[in-house]
Design a protein around this motif. Structure first.
Motif, PDB file in Angstrom:
ATOM      1  N   THR A  42      29.433  52.503  46.692  1.00 52.15           N
ATOM      2  CA  THR A  42      29.840  51.761  47.875  1.00 52.15           C
ATOM      3  C   THR A  42      28.657  51.025  48.493  1.00 52.15           C
ATOM      4  O   THR A  42      28.767  49.860  48.879  1.00 52.15           O
ATOM      5  CB  THR A  42      30.447  52.735  48.905  1.00 52.15           C
ATOM      6  OG1 THR A  42      31.231  53.690  48.205  1.00 52.15           O
ATOM      7  CG2 THR A  42      31.289  52.027  49.898  1.00 52.15           C
ATOM      8  N   ALA A  43      27.510  51.703  48.571  1.00 53.80           N
ATOM      9  CA  ALA A  43      26.346  51.082  49.204  1.00 53.80           C
ATOM     10  C   ALA A  43      25.912  49.836  48.437  1.00 53.80           C
ATOM     11  O   ALA A  43      25.544  48.819  49.034  1.00 53.80           O
ATOM     12  CB  ALA A  43      25.192  52.081  49.272  1.00 53.80           C
ATOM     13  N   LEU A  44      26.014  49.894  47.109  1.00 55.73           N
ATOM     14  CA  LEU A  44      25.571  48.753  46.319  1.00 55.73           C
ATOM     15  C   LEU A  44      26.535  47.577  46.432  1.00 55.73           C
ATOM     16  O   LEU A  44      26.207  46.460  46.065  1.00 55.73           O
ATOM     17  CB  LEU A  44      25.409  49.162  44.853  1.00 55.73           C
ATOM     18  CG  LEU A  44      24.248  50.105  44.565  1.00 55.73           C
ATOM     19  CD1 LEU A  44      24.223  50.502  43.104  1.00 55.73           C
ATOM     20  CD2 LEU A  44      22.927  49.473  44.946  1.00 55.73           C
ATOM     21  N   LEU A  45      27.722  47.834  46.968  1.00 56.67           N
ATOM     22  CA  LEU A  45      28.690  46.747  47.132  1.00 56.67           C
ATOM     23  C   LEU A  45      28.428  45.928  48.386  1.00 56.67           C
ATOM     24  O   LEU A  45      28.904  44.801  48.504  1.00 56.67           O
ATOM     25  CB  LEU A  45      30.105  47.319  47.212  1.00 56.67           C
ATOM     26  CG  LEU A  45      30.872  47.444  45.921  1.00 56.67           C
ATOM     27  CD1 LEU A  45      32.281  47.906  46.223  1.00 56.67           C
ATOM     28  CD2 LEU A  45      30.935  46.122  45.188  1.00 56.67           C
ATOM     29  N   VAL A  46      27.692  46.492  49.328  1.00 57.59           N
ATOM     30  CA  VAL A  46      27.512  45.821  50.619  1.00 57.59           C
ATOM     31  C   VAL A  46      26.999  44.391  50.461  1.00 57.59           C
ATOM     32  O   VAL A  46      27.582  43.463  51.027  1.00 57.59           O
ATOM     33  CB  VAL A  46      26.611  46.660  51.546  1.00 57.59           C
ATOM     34  CG1 VAL A  46      26.252  45.886  52.798  1.00 57.59           C
ATOM     35  CG2 VAL A  46      27.306  47.946  51.912  1.00 57.59           C
ATOM     36  N   PRO A  47      25.946  44.162  49.672  1.00 64.43           N
ATOM     37  CA  PRO A  47      25.481  42.777  49.540  1.00 64.43           C
ATOM     38  C   PRO A  47      26.541  41.865  48.943  1.00 64.43           C
ATOM     39  O   PRO A  47      26.597  40.689  49.266  1.00 64.43           O
ATOM     40  CB  PRO A  47      24.283  42.887  48.586  1.00 64.43           C
ATOM     41  CG  PRO A  47      23.907  44.309  48.579  1.00 64.43           C
ATOM     42  CD  PRO A  47      25.113  45.099  48.925  1.00 64.43           C
ATOM     43  N   VAL A  48      27.397  42.431  48.078  1.00 66.00           N
ATOM     44  CA  VAL A  48      28.425  41.609  47.455  1.00 66.00           C
ATOM     45  C   VAL A  48      29.482  41.202  48.480  1.00 66.00           C
ATOM     46  O   VAL A  48      29.949  40.067  48.499  1.00 66.00           O
ATOM     47  CB  VAL A  48      29.064  42.370  46.276  1.00 66.00           C
ATOM     48  CG1 VAL A  48      30.128  41.528  45.609  1.00 66.00           C
ATOM     49  CG2 VAL A  48      28.001  42.774  45.271  1.00 66.00           C
ATOM     50  N   THR A  49      29.847  42.140  49.363  1.00 63.67           N
ATOM     51  CA  THR A  49      30.904  41.858  50.331  1.00 63.67           C
ATOM     52  C   THR A  49      30.507  40.734  51.270  1.00 63.67           C
ATOM     53  O   THR A  49      31.345  40.124  51.906  1.00 63.67           O
ATOM     54  CB  THR A  49      31.219  43.094  51.192  1.00 63.67           C
ATOM     55  OG1 THR A  49      30.025  43.495  51.853  1.00 63.67           O
ATOM     56  CG2 THR A  49      31.735  44.218  50.367  1.00 63.67           C
ATOM     57  N   PHE A  50      29.241  40.495  51.346  1.00 65.54           N
ATOM     58  CA  PHE A  50      28.734  39.454  52.221  1.00 65.54           C
ATOM     59  C   PHE A  50      29.343  38.101  51.897  1.00 65.54           C
ATOM     60  O   PHE A  50      29.486  37.254  52.762  1.00 65.54           O
ATOM     61  CB  PHE A  50      27.215  39.391  52.049  1.00 65.54           C
ATOM     62  CG  PHE A  50      26.521  38.998  53.296  1.00 65.54           C
ATOM     63  CD1 PHE A  50      26.425  39.880  54.340  1.00 65.54           C
ATOM     64  CD2 PHE A  50      25.973  37.734  53.416  1.00 65.54           C
ATOM     65  CE1 PHE A  50      25.789  39.510  55.501  1.00 65.54           C
ATOM     66  CE2 PHE A  50      25.339  37.360  54.576  1.00 65.54           C
ATOM     67  CZ  PHE A  50      25.245  38.246  55.618  1.00 65.54           C
ATOM     68  N   TYR A  51      29.697  37.910  50.628  1.00 68.47           N
ATOM     69  CA  TYR A  51      30.180  36.598  50.207  1.00 68.47           C
ATOM     70  C   TYR A  51      31.699  36.536  50.159  1.00 68.47           C
ATOM     71  O   TYR A  51      32.254  35.556  49.695  1.00 68.47           O
ATOM     72  CB  TYR A  51      29.603  36.257  48.821  1.00 68.47           C
ATOM     73  CG  TYR A  51      28.096  36.275  48.808  1.00 68.47           C
ATOM     74  CD1 TYR A  51      27.372  35.195  49.315  1.00 68.47           C
ATOM     75  CD2 TYR A  51      27.397  37.377  48.336  1.00 68.47           C
ATOM     76  CE1 TYR A  51      25.987  35.221  49.340  1.00 68.47           C
ATOM     77  CE2 TYR A  51      26.010  37.411  48.354  1.00 68.47           C
ATOM     78  CZ  TYR A  51      25.316  36.324  48.854  1.00 68.47           C
ATOM     79  OH  TYR A  51      23.956  36.345  48.886  1.00 68.47           O
ATOM     80  N   LEU A  52      32.378  37.576  50.614  1.00 69.63           N
ATOM     81  CA  LEU A  52      33.828  37.624  50.488  1.00 69.63           C
ATOM     82  C   LEU A  52      34.508  37.410  51.829  1.00 69.63           C
ATOM     83  O   LEU A  52      33.896  37.559  52.886  1.00 69.63           O
ATOM     84  CB  LEU A  52      34.262  38.982  49.917  1.00 69.63           C
ATOM     85  CG  LEU A  52      33.686  39.362  48.561  1.00 69.63           C
ATOM     86  CD1 LEU A  52      34.122  40.767  48.194  1.00 69.63           C
ATOM     87  CD2 LEU A  52      34.144  38.382  47.502  1.00 69.63           C
ATOM     88  N   SER A  53      35.813  37.079  51.762  1.00 70.25           N
ATOM     89  CA  SER A  53      36.594  36.976  52.991  1.00 70.25           C
ATOM     90  C   SER A  53      36.768  38.378  53.569  1.00 70.25           C
ATOM     91  O   SER A  53      36.659  39.364  52.849  1.00 70.25           O
ATOM     92  CB  SER A  53      37.958  36.369  52.689  1.00 70.25           C
ATOM     93  OG  SER A  53      38.761  37.316  52.016  1.00 70.25           O
ATOM     94  N   PRO A  54      37.046  38.494  54.876  1.00 65.97           N
ATOM     95  CA  PRO A  54      37.097  39.837  55.486  1.00 65.97           C
ATOM     96  C   PRO A  54      38.007  40.819  54.755  1.00 65.97           C
ATOM     97  O   PRO A  54      37.591  41.934  54.440  1.00 65.97           O
ATOM     98  CB  PRO A  54      37.606  39.566  56.899  1.00 65.97           C
ATOM     99  CG  PRO A  54      37.199  38.169  57.184  1.00 65.97           C
ATOM    100  CD  PRO A  54      37.212  37.430  55.883  1.00 65.97           C
ATOM    101  N   ILE A  55      39.250  40.393  54.490  1.00 62.21           N
ATOM    102  CA  ILE A  55      40.193  41.334  53.858  1.00 62.21           C
ATOM    103  C   ILE A  55      39.705  41.693  52.454  1.00 62.21           C
ATOM    104  O   ILE A  55      39.726  42.865  52.044  1.00 62.21           O
ATOM    105  CB  ILE A  55      41.607  40.727  53.817  1.00 62.21           C
ATOM    106  CG1 ILE A  55      42.137  40.511  55.238  1.00 62.21           C
ATOM    107  CG2 ILE A  55      42.558  41.621  53.036  1.00 62.21           C
ATOM    108  CD1 ILE A  55      42.414  41.776  56.005  1.00 62.21           C
ATOM    109  N   ALA A  56      39.211  40.700  51.723  1.00 60.79           N
ATOM    110  CA  ALA A  56      38.720  40.988  50.373  1.00 60.79           C
ATOM    111  C   ALA A  56      37.521  41.928  50.430  1.00 60.79           C
ATOM    112  O   ALA A  56      37.385  42.824  49.595  1.00 60.79           O
ATOM    113  CB  ALA A  56      38.345  39.681  49.666  1.00 60.79           C
ATOM    114  N   ALA A  57      36.661  41.734  51.422  1.00 62.86           N
ATOM    115  CA  ALA A  57      35.473  42.578  51.544  1.00 62.86           C
ATOM    116  C   ALA A  57      35.876  44.034  51.761  1.00 62.86           C
ATOM    117  O   ALA A  57      35.378  44.942  51.088  1.00 62.86           O
ATOM    118  CB  ALA A  57      34.611  42.104  52.703  1.00 62.86           C
TER     119      ALA A  57
END
Lengths: 498, 332, 165
Positions: A42-57
């Protein structure tokens, strides 16, 4: 009704669905790699979620964490290397099934009852969020002290070994949890002037060390076990439906316990699996089968595990209070995406909330086919030569530990705990009990000390607050139970030997 | 291995040489206008937290501004000590910077680290969050003056407060407020809890009398109607919580403090690079993307350039020293 | 490293004693009745007690019972433990030693080289043939590097041999 339609519209977007699918596969793979935990996934996903829409993140976090919690059971069952502190509770059981030649049954139980537990937890989130949140908020440090104490007592139940050694292992874990400055006094303890020890020993590197590294160490000495005869298994699911019918009660109990413990911030999934497994053993009609590859405890603990994961979102979403390490990260993502936790999330942004529920359900349903595919692939490990599997485990232990904080000290921790775990295991000290001690140690001390500060040293509130009194009674009953059982069975058993 | 590498290098030609030069031998390549390769931002706190989120939004805007990737790397451990030390001891070449937090002006007083605010090249102050004073929604105190009177009337140690661990920034905020009222630092007993979230939970559970964490940290519980914020220890009100008065307005006590976040580089960063960085941070600070993000989380935006940030840290550092000695938290 | 219960028990007594002593020397904290010293002292005392019980052989019966149960329920081919000499016993230290090697070498050698050395050594220690060990040592580090460094942006050090991608 329009909010529900709106919610479906939010979820049924290409980017959201794609995010769920990719995050699910990612969670399954990372969670199943020995040495890598669900929290790290989960922690490694944080930088990735930065580029996603809120719901997708948020969808990526939900999907990846649910999958990773389940797939943490995979290396546990196949190699006796649990992926999370939670799956450490029942790793021995699952591994025993593998040794009996039933790895796919063990993992089938994990995926099926995890998915059902996750759905039960989601339903509780949907229907019972406000009352559950009220319950969580009525928990003060007195209640948490008893809860943590109760959790510690599971140590003696989950391992098949001498209870004295189990307690000694648990105490070793507590001693490890003393290290560092994260104690109520803010005083460095047992740090020996080492900066890296100030933060204490993280449970994950310790877990990886005592299970994964010590397993590789054992492999260095023992001859390669003969390969299991190749057997073509039929439907993994078929047996599960039968088990679902046979073990209705443990399953319902597991879900309920999981939901309740998951809602309590700080307790989380780790404790739920332990409590459920020991409860299952205590209340089972055939407790002597536990630890020998018996499905009952696995069902209850697996259900509890994933139910608590979903209900852990209740305090996170309603009050911004994290239920465990995963929701702590999730809260950060929620904030980053402007979905600020709080009651307004449920009222003003109800469609987003429903979207989250839908994602939970989708992820848990998706877990079944993806999980089964993963089990089929992962089972190949049992047929691969050991000399090819074990070196990669060592490498993953190093990288996985490093990645949690980009700090090489974690790799040292893994190595040290590998040696400790190996020596303990060889001498009959259950390492799972030590992991429990490390996970719960801070919670026990913190809540005892803060409670006493709050009550000016008076121990009355530990018994006078209604919930605390109930938990205290449960703890004392659990303490006295084995003595009672022993006394009852003492005479007939000791008579012939005397 | 070497053989394999050479072959690849031939295949990939210039691309591989470039990568080798930039990654392996930074000094060979360090000519040309800065920045000509990715910059690392070290964050001493873990992914998903407020500091991490701030670092990441700033990195995203910097990337657009300076046309190079800015990678946030979480270096956790030792309660923030490890990451702060990593920033201070990195190469001062402009490719290693970090986000530093208020703890750097506190930990050295406790003898936990040798690094102090002046161990860095300060670049920019971006955020400060003052502590609020929160009570349970059913508490009889409607204003901070009523609460203060109750505190004064109570026996020492009778009232309980929390917000973070022993010796944390919100503990010192309480100590500062009590001292400003002429009370002893331990007149209100500090219950050490693991952060603001558990403190607010325990406040709602009725276990505490007051919590001195920042208002954004308390927001969700306040909005749930479980707690109330009585005042902020700041010079100005928080625009997101307009009806919460400052301590000065409510009691005439001019005591302010706060948790801050800023960016810094290792000591010895060339002045021209420092100036470029500070100018870029200034643009980030004014960018709508950054402002919107900070507003959505209720984080306070502050700005100070290198020298201003240095003075800000120096003042804060001395005030922390006084407060920590008063509370018996400093070593020596 | 299989020791008798007497030795492990005595070790726990010593460890508990040291922990309790170390704990007792921690300074009290103003405003806390239960200081940082109490928890280590309680845990230390518990360890001393458990150590004594173990050294005296109490609770041993459970273990024999558990082992018998386990043996009765698992496939026979898994139950083979044999005596191992001291020299071969040292082989068990290879995995932790490799992890130490990683800590001290990775910044200098870089991830790819360090990882290749670790995989190769571990594979040989487990008795792998050259045909298996070498491809493994070439392939696994590259794969792990791609996943962690590229996909997950974990800063793995380049060292002497930076990844060419």
């Amino acid at each position: 009704m329009s909010t529900v339609t709106e919610a479906f519209a939010l979820v049924l977007q290409t980017d959201v669905l794609l995010a769920i699918l990719l995050a699910s596969i990612y969670g399954l793979v990372v969670g199943s790699l020995p040495g890598l935990s669900a929290t790290m996934a989960t922690a490694l996903l944080v930088p990735v979620t930065f580029y996603l829409s809120p719901i997708a993140a948020v969808a990526t976090i939900i999907a990846a964490s649910a999958m990773a919690i389940f797939s943490g059971d995979i290396p546990g069952a196949l190699l006796r290397i649990p992926g999370t502190p939670a799956s450490a509770a029942y790793t021995d059981e699952a591994y025993a099934m593998t040794r009996k030649g039933q790895p796919e049954l063990a993992l089938g139980i994990c995926v099926w009852f995890s998915a059902l537990g996750g759905i039960a937890g989601t339903l509780s989130l949907m229907i019972l969020a406000p009352p559950l949140a009220e319950m969580a908020l009525s928990f003060s440090t007195y209640e948490y002290f008893w809860l943590a104490f109760l959790g510690l007592m599971c140590a003696t139940l989950v391992a098949r070994s001498s209870p004295v050694k189990a307690i000694a292992s648990m105490l070793l874990g507590l001693l490890v949890s003393c290290i560092g400055i994260e104690n109520p006094a803010g005083t460095p303890r047992f740090t020996f002037g080492v900066t890296d020890l100030l933060g204490g020993i993280e449970p994950i590197p310790a877990l990886v060390g005592v299970f994964a590294v010590s397993e590789v160490m054992r492999a260095m000495l023992n001859p390669e076990p003969p390969k299991l005869p190749y057997r073509r298994f039929g439907s993994i699911l078929k047996g599960q439906l039968e088990l679902t019918r046979t073990y209705v009660k443990p399953q319902v109990r597991g879900n309920t316990v999981g939901i309740i413990i998951g809602v309590l911030p700080g307790a989380g999934a780790d404790m739920a699996a332990w409590v459920s497994y020991s409860m299952s053993k205590r209340l089972s009609k055939e407790p002597e089968k536990f630890g020998t590859g018996h499905p009952e405890g696995l069902i209850e603990a697996g259900a509890s595990n994933n139910a608590s994961l979903a209900s852990g979102w209740v305090p996170s979403l309603l009050f911004g209070i994290p239920g465990d390490t995963i929701t702590a990260i999730a809260i950060g993502v929620l904030y980053m995406k402007g979905l600020n936790p709080g009651p307004t999330l449920f009222t003003e942004r109800a469609s987003s909330m429903y979207a989250l529920y839908i994602i939970f359900i989708i992820a848990n349903i998706l877990m079944i086919p993806l999980g089964i595919a993963m089990i089929r692939v992962a089972s190949l490990v049992l047929r691969a030569p050991r000399a090819s599997v074990m070196p990669i485990i060592v490498l993953l232990c190093a990288v996985g530990a490093f990645a949690t904080g980009n700090n090489l000290f974690a790799v040292l921790t893994v190595a040290a705990f590998g040696v400790i775990g190996y020596v303990m295991e060889r001498n009959g000290y259950p390492v799972a009990a030590m992991v429990l001690g490390i996970v719960m140690g801070t919670m026990v001390e913190q809540n005892l000390v803060t409670s006493l500060i709050k009550s000016d040293g008076n121990i009355l509130p530990f018994f006078s607050r209604p919930v605390a009194a109930v938990l205290a009674a449960m703890t004392i009953a659990a303490l006295l139970w084995p003595i009672g059982v022993r006394l009852r069975s003492w005479r007939p058993r000791s008579a012939p030997s005397a | 291995m070497a053989q394999r590498y050479t072959r690849r290098k031939l295949l990939l030609g210039g691309a591989a040489t470039g990568a080798a030069a930039t990654l392996g031998f930074p000094y060979v390549q360090a000519q040309g206008a800065w920045p000509n390769r990715p910059v690392t931002i070290i964050c001493p706190w873990s992914a998903g937290g407020g500091t991490d989120a701030t670092a990441r939004i700033v990195a995203a805007v910097l990337e657009k501004e300076l046309k190079q990737p800015f990678n946030v790397v979480n270096r956790t451990g030792g309660s923030g000590v490890v990451g702060h030390a990593a920033i201070a001891t990195a190469q001062p070449d402009g490719y290693n910077i970090g986000i530093i937090t208020v703890e750097i002006s506190m930990m050295h007083w406790q003898g936990l680290t040798e690094f102090k605010p002046d161990s860095y090249t300060p670049l920019a102050l971006m955020n400060e969050d003052p502590p609020g004073i929160q009570v349970n929604a059913s508490s009889p105190y409607k204003t901070v003056r009523e609460l203060a009177d109750a505190i004064k009337a109570a026996a020492p140690g009778k009232m309980k407060a929390s917000g973070t661990g022993q010796g944390g920034i919100w503990h010192l905020a309480l100590v500062g407020w009590l001292t400003a009222m002429g009370l002893r630092p331990d007149h209100v007993a500090w219950v050490p809890l693991n952060g603001a979230a558990p403190a607010m939970q325990d406040l709602a559970a009725g276990g505490l009398d007051l919590v001195t964490c920042s208002v954004p940290e308390a927001r969700a519980i306040i909005e749930a109607g479980k707690a109330r914020s009585l005042a902020v220890m700041a010079a100005e009100r928080n625009p997101a919580f307009k009806d919460v008065p400052t301590l000065k307005e409510a009691m005439g006590i001019d005591y302010t403090t706060g948790a801050w976040r800023g960016f810094a580089a290792p000591k010895g960063l060339p002045a021209d690079i420092a100036n470029l960085l500070t100018a870029a941070f200034k643009k980030v600070n004014e960018a709508a993307e950054f402002r919107d993000f900070m507003a959505s989380r209720g984080f306070g935006v502050r700005w100070a350039d290198g020298p201003g940030f240095a003075k800000f840290m120096d003042d804060g550092n001395r005030a922390m020293g006084v407060a920590m000695k008063a509370a018996g938290l400093a070593k020596g | 490293m299989q020791l008798s219960d007497r030795y492990t028990g005595l070790f726990l007594i010593a460890l508990g004693g040291v922990a309790a002593y170390g704990g007792s020397r921690l300074p009290p904290v103003p405003g806390q009745q239960i200081g940082p010293n109490v928890f280590p002292m309680v845990v230390g005392a518990g360890l001393v007690l458990c150590g004594a019980l173990i050294a005296l052989g109490i609770g041993r019966g459970f273990e024999d019972e558990a082992e018998a149960d386990l043996a009765a329920h698992s496939a026979p081919e898994f139950e083979q433990r044999q005596a191992i000499g001291w020299g071969r016993g040292l082989m068990a230290l290879v995995p932790p030693a490799l992890l130490l090697f990683y800590v001290f070498a990775v910044d200098r050698l870089g991830f790819l080289l360090t990882a290749a050395v670790i995989v190769l050594t571990a594979a040989f220690a487990l008795g792998a043939r050259l045909r298996l060990a070498v491809p493994l040592a070439l392939g696994a580090p590259v794969f792990v590097h791609l996943v962690f460094s590229k996909l997950l942006r974990v800063p793995l050090p380049p060292g002497l041999l930076p990844a060419p991608w």
